[in-house]
Design a protein around this motif. Sequence first.
Motif, PDB file in Angstrom:
ATOM      1  N   THR A 186      40.972  44.905  25.061  1.00 11.98           N
ATOM      2  CA  THR A 186      42.262  45.572  24.587  1.00 11.98           C
ATOM      3  C   THR A 186      43.217  45.296  25.713  1.00 11.98           C
ATOM      4  N   GLU A 187      44.578  45.583  25.178  1.00  5.56           N
ATOM      5  CA  GLU A 187      45.675  45.551  26.300  1.00  5.56           C
ATOM      6  C   GLU A 187      45.574  46.621  27.365  1.00  5.56           C
ATOM      7  N   GLU A 188      45.249  47.703  26.815  1.00  2.00           N
ATOM      8  CA  GLU A 188      45.021  48.748  27.882  1.00  2.00           C
ATOM      9  C   GLU A 188      44.034  48.539  28.800  1.00  2.00           C
ATOM     10  N   PHE A 189      42.933  48.049  28.411  1.00  2.57           N
ATOM     11  CA  PHE A 189      41.804  47.818  29.311  1.00  2.57           C
ATOM     12  C   PHE A 189      42.039  46.726  30.427  1.00  2.57           C
ATOM     13  N   ALA A 190      42.806  45.535  29.533  1.00  2.00           N
ATOM     14  CA  ALA A 190      42.955  44.409  30.432  1.00  2.00           C
ATOM     15  C   ALA A 190      43.890  44.677  31.865  1.00  2.00           C
ATOM     16  N   LYS A 191      45.051  45.514  31.178  1.00  2.00           N
ATOM     17  CA  LYS A 191      45.798  46.169  32.380  1.00  2.00           C
ATOM     18  C   LYS A 191      45.060  46.888  33.638  1.00  2.00           C
ATOM     19  N   SER A 192      44.490  47.975  33.147  1.00  2.00           N
ATOM     20  CA  SER A 192      43.737  48.680  33.919  1.00  2.00           C
ATOM     21  C   SER A 192      42.639  47.871  34.957  1.00  2.00           C
ATOM     22  N   TYR A 193      41.991  47.089  34.234  1.00  2.00           N
ATOM     23  CA  TYR A 193      40.792  46.269  34.918  1.00  2.00           C
ATOM     24  C   TYR A 193      41.545  45.313  35.860  1.00  2.00           C
ATOM     25  N   LEU A 194      42.942  44.733  35.583  1.00  2.00           N
ATOM     26  CA  LEU A 194      43.706  43.845  36.533  1.00  2.00           C
ATOM     27  C   LEU A 194      44.038  44.717  37.410  1.00  2.00           C
ATOM     28  N   ASP A 195      44.589  45.679  37.404  1.00  2.00           N
ATOM     29  CA  ASP A 195      45.437  46.399  38.535  1.00  2.00           C
ATOM     30  C   ASP A 195      44.380  46.941  39.427  1.00  2.00           C
ATOM     31  N   ILE A 196      43.102  47.379  39.046  1.00  2.00           N
ATOM     32  CA  ILE A 196      42.303  47.805  40.236  1.00  2.00           C
ATOM     33  C   ILE A 196      41.696  46.248  40.655  1.00  2.00           C
ATOM     34  N   ALA A 197      41.462  45.188  40.245  1.00  2.00           N
ATOM     35  CA  ALA A 197      41.027  44.075  40.740  1.00  2.00           C
ATOM     36  C   ALA A 197      42.148  43.524  41.837  1.00  2.00           C
ATOM     37  N   THR A 198      43.194  43.704  41.611  1.00  2.00           N
ATOM     38  CA  THR A 198      44.512  43.386  42.432  1.00  2.00           C
ATOM     39  C   THR A 198      44.373  44.270  43.786  1.00  2.00           C
ATOM     40  N   LEU A 199      44.276  45.336  43.614  1.00  2.00           N
ATOM     41  CA  LEU A 199      44.106  46.360  44.848  1.00  2.00           C
ATOM     42  C   LEU A 199      42.833  46.000  45.410  1.00  2.00           C
ATOM     43  N   PHE A 200      41.625  45.767  44.720  1.00  2.00           N
ATOM     44  CA  PHE A 200      40.318  45.453  45.212  1.00  2.00           C
ATOM     45  C   PHE A 200      40.547  44.305  46.576  1.00  2.00           C
ATOM     46  N   TYR A 201      41.225  43.091  45.755  1.00  2.00           N
ATOM     47  CA  TYR A 201      41.297  42.023  46.712  1.00  2.00           C
ATOM     48  C   TYR A 201      42.183  42.145  47.685  1.00  2.00           C
ATOM     49  N   SER A 202      43.356  43.107  47.647  1.00  2.00           N
ATOM     50  CA  SER A 202      44.135  43.286  48.837  1.00  2.00           C
ATOM     51  C   SER A 202      43.420  44.053  49.565  1.00  2.00           C
ATOM     52  N   GLU A 203      42.556  44.895  49.505  1.00  2.00           N
ATOM     53  CA  GLU A 203      41.636  45.636  50.562  1.00  2.00           C
ATOM     54  C   GLU A 203      40.968  44.843  51.130  1.00  2.00           C
ATOM     55  N   ALA A 204      40.101  43.744  50.322  1.00  2.00           N
ATOM     56  CA  ALA A 204      39.194  42.846  50.992  1.00  2.00           C
ATOM     57  C   ALA A 204      40.015  41.950  51.921  1.00  2.00           C
ATOM     58  N   LYS A 205      41.071  41.691  51.752  1.00  2.00           N
ATOM     59  CA  LYS A 205      41.829  40.885  52.683  1.00  2.00           C
ATOM     60  C   LYS A 205      42.242  41.711  54.035  1.00  2.00           C
ATOM     61  N   LYS A 206      42.194  42.871  53.938  1.00  2.00           N
ATOM     62  CA  LYS A 206      42.547  43.674  55.033  1.00  2.00           C
ATOM     63  C   LYS A 206      41.178  43.466  56.005  1.00  2.00           C
ATOM     64  N   ILE A 207      40.005  43.725  55.273  1.00  2.00           N
ATOM     65  CA  ILE A 207      38.673  43.707  56.154  1.00  2.00           C
ATOM     66  C   ILE A 207      38.355  42.319  56.723  1.00  2.00           C
ATOM     67  N   TYR A 208      38.712  41.491  55.851  1.00  2.00           N
ATOM     68  CA  TYR A 208      38.370  40.191  56.296  1.00  2.00           C
ATOM     69  C   TYR A 208      39.643  39.409  56.365  1.00  2.00           C
ATOM     70  N   ALA A 209      40.337  39.295  57.796  1.00  2.00           N
ATOM     71  CA  ALA A 209      41.679  38.663  57.726  1.00  2.00           C
ATOM     72  C   ALA A 209      41.516  37.243  58.441  1.00  2.00           C
ATOM     73  N   PRO A 210      41.069  36.239  57.865  1.00  2.00           N
ATOM     74  CA  PRO A 210      40.874  34.962  58.753  1.00  2.00           C
ATOM     75  C   PRO A 210      42.335  34.838  59.273  1.00  2.00           C
ATOM     76  N   GLN A 211      42.534  33.798  60.238  1.00  2.00           N
ATOM     77  CA  GLN A 211      43.871  33.389  60.633  1.00  2.00           C
ATOM     78  C   GLN A 211      44.602  32.554  59.706  1.00  2.00           C
ATOM     79  N   SER A 212      43.866  31.992  58.822  1.00  2.00           N
ATOM     80  CA  SER A 212      44.246  31.020  57.576  1.00  2.00           C
ATOM     81  C   SER A 212      43.567  31.046  56.215  1.00  2.00           C
ATOM     82  N   ILE A 213      44.141  31.789  55.162  1.00  2.00           N
ATOM     83  CA  ILE A 213      43.649  31.643  53.909  1.00  2.00           C
ATOM     84  C   ILE A 213      44.455  30.495  53.279  1.00  2.00           C
ATOM     85  N   LEU A 214      43.648  29.461  52.824  1.00  2.00           N
ATOM     86  CA  LEU A 214      44.077  28.130  52.225  1.00  2.00           C
ATOM     87  C   LEU A 214      45.132  28.721  51.025  1.00  2.00           C
TER      88      LEU A 214
END
Length: 706
Positions: A678-706
Amino acid sequence: MQSFRTELEDLHNPVVEKEIIDLDKKIRLFQEGKIDETKFKSLRLARGVYGQRQPGVQMVRIKLPFGKINFKQIVRIADLSDEYASKKLHFTTRQDVQIHYVSLDKTPELWVKLAEDDITLREACGNTVRNVTASPNAGIDKDEPFDISPYAQAMFEFFVRNPICQDMGRKFKIAFSSSEKDTAFTFIHDLGFIPKVKFENGQEIRGFKVMLGGGLGAQPLMAHVIEEFLPEDQMIPLTESVIRVFDRYGERNNRNKARFKYLLQKLGLEDVLKLVAEERIANKSTSFHVNTKVFSEVQLSDVKIAPSVEISDKDLYEKWIKSNVYQQKQEDFYCVYVKVLTGDMPSEQARAFANALEGYVADDIRITQNQGLLLKYVRKENLPYVFEKLSELGLATPGFDSITDITTCPGTDTCNLGISNSTEMAKVLEDVLYKEYPELIYNHELKIKISGCMNSCGQHGLAEIGFHGSSIKVAGKIVPAVQVMLGGGSLGDGLGRASERVIKVPTKRAPQVLRALLNDFGANAQEEETFKAYYDRNGKDYFYQLLKPIADQSTLTEDEFIDWGQYEDFKTEIGVGECAGVVVDLVATLLYESEEKLVWAHESFDAKSWADSIYHSYNIYIGTAKALLLSKSITSNTQAGIIKEFDANFVASGEIVLPEGYANFADLVLQINKNQPTEEFAKSYLDIATLFYSEAKKIYAPQSIL
């Protein structure tokens, strides 16, 4: 470059335009050293660009759903093979067309020109759903309950570019047979469908018998029957659920154990089917109705009456009529099968073929599983004309799909994995058959198939008589050899059997093997006994003893150290195969992939494609978790394993804090198979995925992400 961009804009297909621009961009980034080679290899394979045995050039595989091609497309491919490749078309056992010796730089430009005639390269190779194959005579088969062509087309359209199958552990193959004769070999496919009908309250109900988990290769396994009658509207929902399970639980590190058949071995059929049932809630649709009118009916008036001709060789014509021509289920029409030696057709011959026959048969040619062509809707009065034109082109050889029509892969001509020259051996064996056993052009029960290696691209594993390339060592020297395989083949209605390894002999002695087998069978078989029955009655050891004198290494001659078609002593030069794609193990590259999928997830959401957005989000979770695990040198061979390891190494330690309400990473990620798209689930699932990816980049911060 300007001309290339102009042609691209003329396509007026934004999806294809974007794909080609992306391929062009990635090629340049790779050449500049900005994309890792393994990542780039995975990307180009999914776009039909496959590395050859010869360095610096590519094989391009053109994806033709169930082998359907028209005359204009044949001419287009022939012209482009002249311009970009080796001036030859190769028809494959999966009903594709391959062209060889293409420069990597030219592949985007080539794709543009193919797309002008609605031809795609998309997902012809790589860890994707490969070309959907089908009985070539679908739609004209007297024995078919209904035409499966629209269903094969719907299957192709549903899964091409589908997020659930863009980067699986390995390839996934689907086939449709037109009838219980099972001419598409459903029993060797990951999923196979055989049409069935039943009647309820006087109404015809369409459905399919469903086969799951078959495959050839070095360890052939026959498929399981999982449905005797699956309603037609459940065909695609079932397939989607199966592929989701394969993506999540399939092996990803050991390519030799990464096909779906090995997942069945590992988990068991019952548990796999339970997992499939759990995925149904997340499918795009719970019921999928196929447009069965997608292809227009051919009428007698659609086919021109050909000019009258005189038969140049009446004896050959009669043989051709008996072995290559069949009456269709449509009254007044015939189909003509065209035998193509080793599946190779020079581009000049392909153009002449199209120019001679267009208008006098239906503009709907099918590539066959034994590497030939099928012409449909031929008037009876046009048969002499068709024969003469084919004869002029060297394409009226009788014996289509008989023992004299040998299937073979390209072998060492171009393939990285090829051990021996299968194409030249096929030509030699066919010559033996036509000269010494001419009566066998009518034998359609006994088949010969050859592969250049054990991987069975030439389908040797399902032949009554099969050969695959190998080698033996004698007195310190390597001798090209073939493994003789016997007793395989289709049994009908989804059942089949793999051929057995009997003996290995020097490759130059393959003609002796063939003569020994045919002479013995001819002299000792019971009346009406098939070769499979004859093999069963006598047993493997009988044939081992029969062929053992031919395998005697003490009588080798100098010529036998040289492979067919070669002039120097044999050397095994096996490269790295690309059929299964690659495993990407770079943290920065994995994070870059997650970032790309984040963009795709938002694009799909904006397009209201909720299911696609959800699966892109799922891949963000998996890819990002895999990257963080890899930064600690922790690996896992399945997506399910990645989820488990991430909980143990990041969530349990508190290094990653999950959103409120989620006890662990598994609960978060596996919402995917507990919610409808559903639209509701798609939005919540994507919102959390976006935050998860952002947090991961903070943990692993290579000098250059392609």
